[in-house]
Design a protein around this motif. Structure first.
Motif, PDB file in Angstrom:
ATOM      1  N   LEU A 294       0.832  -1.202   0.000  1.00  0.00           N
ATOM      2  CA  LEU A 294       0.000   0.000   0.000  1.00  0.00           C
ATOM      3  C   LEU A 294       0.868   1.255   0.000  1.00  0.00           C
ATOM      4  CD1 LEU A 294      -2.891   1.070   0.029  1.00  0.00           C
ATOM      5  CD2 LEU A 294      -2.785   1.086   2.525  1.00  0.00           C
ATOM      6  N   ASP A 295       2.003   1.212   0.706  1.00  0.00           N
ATOM      7  CA  ASP A 295       2.903   2.371   0.720  1.00  0.00           C
ATOM      8  C   ASP A 295       3.456   2.638  -0.682  1.00  0.00           C
ATOM      9  OD1 ASP A 295       2.585   2.951   3.375  1.00  0.00           O
ATOM     10  OD2 ASP A 295       4.352   1.854   4.043  1.00  0.00           O
ATOM     11  N   THR A 296       3.813   1.566  -1.395  1.00  0.00           N
ATOM     12  CA  THR A 296       4.310   1.739  -2.765  1.00  0.00           C
ATOM     13  C   THR A 296       3.211   2.303  -3.657  1.00  0.00           C
ATOM     14  OG1 THR A 296       5.753  -0.181  -2.437  1.00  0.00           O
ATOM     15  CG2 THR A 296       5.449   0.586  -4.698  1.00  0.00           C
ATOM     16  N   TRP A 297       2.004   1.754  -3.536  1.00  0.00           N
ATOM     17  CA  TRP A 297       0.856   2.220  -4.319  1.00  0.00           C
ATOM     18  C   TRP A 297       0.571   3.692  -4.025  1.00  0.00           C
ATOM     19  CZ3 TRP A 297      -1.843   2.617  -8.283  1.00  0.00           C
ATOM     20  CH2 TRP A 297      -3.204   2.895  -8.320  1.00  0.00           C
ATOM     21  N   ARG A 298       0.703   4.065  -2.783  1.00  0.00           N
ATOM     22  CA  ARG A 298       0.471   5.455  -2.386  1.00  0.00           C
ATOM     23  C   ARG A 298       1.391   6.396  -3.150  1.00  0.00           C
ATOM     24  NH1 ARG A 298      -1.857   7.260   2.444  1.00  0.00           N
ATOM     25  NH2 ARG A 298      -1.512   9.475   2.850  1.00  0.00           N
ATOM     26  N   GLY A 299       2.615   5.934  -3.429  1.00  0.00           N
ATOM     27  CA  GLY A 299       3.577   6.760  -4.136  1.00  0.00           C
ATOM     28  C   GLY A 299       3.183   7.059  -5.577  1.00  0.00           C
ATOM     29  N   TYR A 300       2.262   6.269  -6.140  1.00  0.00           N
ATOM     30  CA  TYR A 300       1.810   6.504  -7.509  1.00  0.00           C
ATOM     31  C   TYR A 300       0.635   7.488  -7.572  1.00  0.00           C
ATOM     32  CZ  TYR A 300       4.676   2.732  -9.410  1.00  0.00           C
ATOM     33  OH  TYR A 300       5.735   1.955  -9.816  1.00  0.00           O
ATOM     34  N   LEU A 301       0.120   7.855  -6.410  1.00  0.00           N
ATOM     35  CA  LEU A 301      -1.067   8.702  -6.362  1.00  0.00           C
ATOM     36  C   LEU A 301      -0.776   9.988  -5.608  1.00  0.00           C
ATOM     37  CD1 LEU A 301      -3.622   5.931  -5.362  1.00  0.00           C
ATOM     38  CD2 LEU A 301      -3.165   6.786  -7.665  1.00  0.00           C
ATOM     39  N   ASP A 302      -1.575  10.982  -5.869  1.00  0.00           N
ATOM     40  CA  ASP A 302      -1.498  12.240  -5.123  1.00  0.00           C
ATOM     41  C   ASP A 302      -2.346  12.070  -3.874  1.00  0.00           C
ATOM     42  OD1 ASP A 302      -1.152  14.805  -4.285  1.00  0.00           O
ATOM     43  OD2 ASP A 302      -2.448  15.727  -5.797  1.00  0.00           O
ATOM     44  N   ALA A 303      -1.789  11.371  -2.886  1.00  0.00           N
ATOM     45  CA  ALA A 303      -2.589  10.945  -1.738  1.00  0.00           C
ATOM     46  C   ALA A 303      -2.851  12.066  -0.739  1.00  0.00           C
ATOM     47  CB  ALA A 303      -1.886   9.793  -1.033  1.00  0.00           C
ATOM     48  N   GLU A 304      -1.933  13.045  -0.672  1.00  0.00           N
ATOM     49  CA  GLU A 304      -2.010  14.102   0.336  1.00  0.00           C
ATOM     50  C   GLU A 304      -2.154  13.447   1.710  1.00  0.00           C
ATOM     51  OE1 GLU A 304      -5.238  16.515  -1.082  1.00  0.00           O
ATOM     52  OE2 GLU A 304      -4.036  17.377  -2.702  1.00  0.00           O
ATOM     53  N   ASN A 305      -3.147  13.863   2.508  1.00  0.00           N
ATOM     54  CA  ASN A 305      -3.341  13.261   3.829  1.00  0.00           C
ATOM     55  C   ASN A 305      -4.598  12.401   3.885  1.00  0.00           C
ATOM     56  OD1 ASN A 305      -1.051  14.455   5.043  1.00  0.00           O
ATOM     57  ND2 ASN A 305      -2.145  16.384   5.238  1.00  0.00           N
ATOM     58  N   LYS A 306      -5.086  11.997   2.726  1.00  0.00           N
ATOM     59  CA  LYS A 306      -6.325  11.230   2.674  1.00  0.00           C
ATOM     60  C   LYS A 306      -6.099   9.786   3.116  1.00  0.00           C
ATOM     61  CE  LYS A 306      -8.517  13.901  -1.041  1.00  0.00           C
ATOM     62  NZ  LYS A 306      -7.487  14.923  -1.191  1.00  0.00           N
ATOM     63  N   GLN A 307      -7.183   9.162   3.581  1.00  0.00           N
ATOM     64  CA  GLN A 307      -7.149   7.765   3.971  1.00  0.00           C
ATOM     65  C   GLN A 307      -7.559   6.895   2.787  1.00  0.00           C
ATOM     66  OE1 GLN A 307      -6.192   6.419   6.998  1.00  0.00           O
ATOM     67  NE2 GLN A 307      -5.535   8.499   7.496  1.00  0.00           N
ATOM     68  N   ALA A 308      -6.854   5.806   2.586  1.00  0.00           N
ATOM     69  CA  ALA A 308      -7.208   4.889   1.499  1.00  0.00           C
ATOM     70  C   ALA A 308      -8.496   4.157   1.850  1.00  0.00           C
ATOM     71  CB  ALA A 308      -6.085   3.885   1.280  1.00  0.00           C
ATOM     72  N   ASN A 309      -9.364   3.981   0.873  1.00  0.00           N
ATOM     73  CA  ASN A 309     -10.558   3.161   1.072  1.00  0.00           C
ATOM     74  C   ASN A 309     -11.145   2.743  -0.268  1.00  0.00           C
ATOM     75  OD1 ASN A 309     -11.788   5.557   0.193  1.00  0.00           O
ATOM     76  ND2 ASN A 309     -13.566   5.225   1.489  1.00  0.00           N
TER      77      ASN A 309
END
Length: 381
Positions: free
Chosen positions: A112-127
């Motif tokens: 999930l951490d790697t996947w987060r790096g491909y997205l503009d996640a900002e401070n949002k929670q994954a769901n």
């Protein structure tokens, strides 16, 4: 992806192939395995094998029209769902499909951490939101387009939350030849209503030898370097690949020197070590602490008479034998607890100088002053 591309997991591969040959393919299956075990890669390879137009005895052919589309993750009957960081309430997995294909192509052992790096996640929670659940129902309401099966691979159903109950009917009573392949890491976090409707396929962590051989053959690592990374990664290929980007050399000598300084209570030398550790960089600090946790556990195995399952090079094994003679299990457990807490705080950006000083003082209390907290699970020798 073909089975032959996946590291280890031979028993699981054979189980999946046999299920296809014997026509015992459940319509809803849960691939449950720890991070870096290859659960997602296995699900994709299984889907490709099911859809292959020229199945081989132990794998998909890799060259038919279906396999070529699967290799690009662009088969019309292959669908993905996964956690994402929604910017709008109507965002779905399709919004991020290009990033998903890029991420999986680069590393099918995705975290999930790697996947987060491909997205503009900002401070949002994954769901996985309700809009995505509705999209899943819509996509799976049609018959397969080209293949014998329409397949949905749902990665990390732990992030479905209660909205996942909207999928119960389509999971329990899907269209003919429609398959759900759920890929999870934490069984306890999956909705029981979904869990009870799936066939469980347990995917174990990779073995030490599998990881070591992969690093040697695929990443040109030396025997020694591969052994250390395989040892540190504890069967997690994601961690092993991350460590390739870090300097993993010298952890053993540095860690043992640290313990010796604490055992002798050499104050100025301990402070000098703390200064050096604070400059190591966050990832190296985490790997250093992870090495220490693993090394102390190996010392415990030696103390318990289980040296036959210890994975340490000869020189480090000899050091571990000596450590096991001067450190009882209660002391070892206490040090491991301190190192695990330190690893947790490093991940959350604790001040490394203060943190390593505090851990050093705790180790001095344990090794030099023989102070072990009350309530320890083990009784000192």
């Amino acid at each position: 992806m073909q089975f032959k591309e996946i590291i280890g997991q031979e028993a699981t591969k054979q189980r999946l192939i046999t299920a296809v040959k014997e026509n015992r393919v459940s319509h809803a299956q849960l691939f449950l395995g720890p991070e870096g075990s290859g659960s997602l890669a296995l699900a994709i390879a299984f889907a490709q094998y099911l859809s292959c137009e020229d199945k081989q005895p132990q794998d998909s052919c890799g060259v038919c029209s279906s396999c070529r589309k699967y290799q690009k993750l662009m088969h019309p009957d292959l669908h993905f769902s996964y956690p994402f960081f929604a910017k709008h309430k109507d965002d779905t997995a399709l919004t991020f499909i290009e990033q998903w294909r890029e991420a999986i192509t680069a590393n099918p052992y995705l975290s999930l951490d790697t996947w987060r790096g491909y997205l503009d996640a900002e401070n949002k929670q994954a769901n996985i939101n309700i809009a995505e659940c509705h999209q899943i129902i819509k996509k799976l309401s049609f018959k397969p387009f080209e293949s014998a099966y329409k397949i949905l691979i749902l990665w990390l159903p732990e992030y479905l939350d209660k909205v996942g109950n909207s999928l119960l009917k389509v999971i329990e009573e899907p269209q003919h030849n429609t398959l759900f392949l759920l890929v999870a890491q934490n069984q306890d976090q999956i909705l029981n209503t979904i869990l009870s409707r799936t066939q469980l396929i347990k995917v174990p962590a990779l073995g030490y030898d599998d990881v070591k051989q992969f690093l040697i053959s695929q990443h040109n690592q030396t025997e020694t370097a591969a052994a250390e990374i395989a040892y540190l990664s504890n069967g997690n290929i994601t961690e092993a690949l991350s460590m390739l980007q870090s300097d993993t050399k010298g952890y053993h000598q540095s860690f043992v020197n640290w313990l010796r300084l604490c055992f002798a209570n050499k104050g100025l030398d301990v402070l000098s070590f703390v200064d050096q550790a604070a400059k190591m960089g966050r990832e190296n600090q985490k790997n250093f602490l992870r090495y220490g946790i693993s090394f102390i556990r190996e010392c415990c195995l030696i103390s318990a008479g289980a040296e036959n399952i210890v994975h340490l090079p000869a020189q480090e094994l000899e050091t571990a034998r000596k450590m096991a003679k001067v450190m009882n299990i209660a002391q070892a457990e206490t040090i491991i607890n301190e190192l695990e807490k330190a690893h947790y705080h490093i991940e959350r950006n604790a001040n490394p100088k203060i943190l390593f000083l505090d851990v050093s003082l705790q180790i001095i209390k344990v090794l030099n002053l023989k102070i072990v907290p009350s309530g320890n699970h083990y009784i000192p020798n």
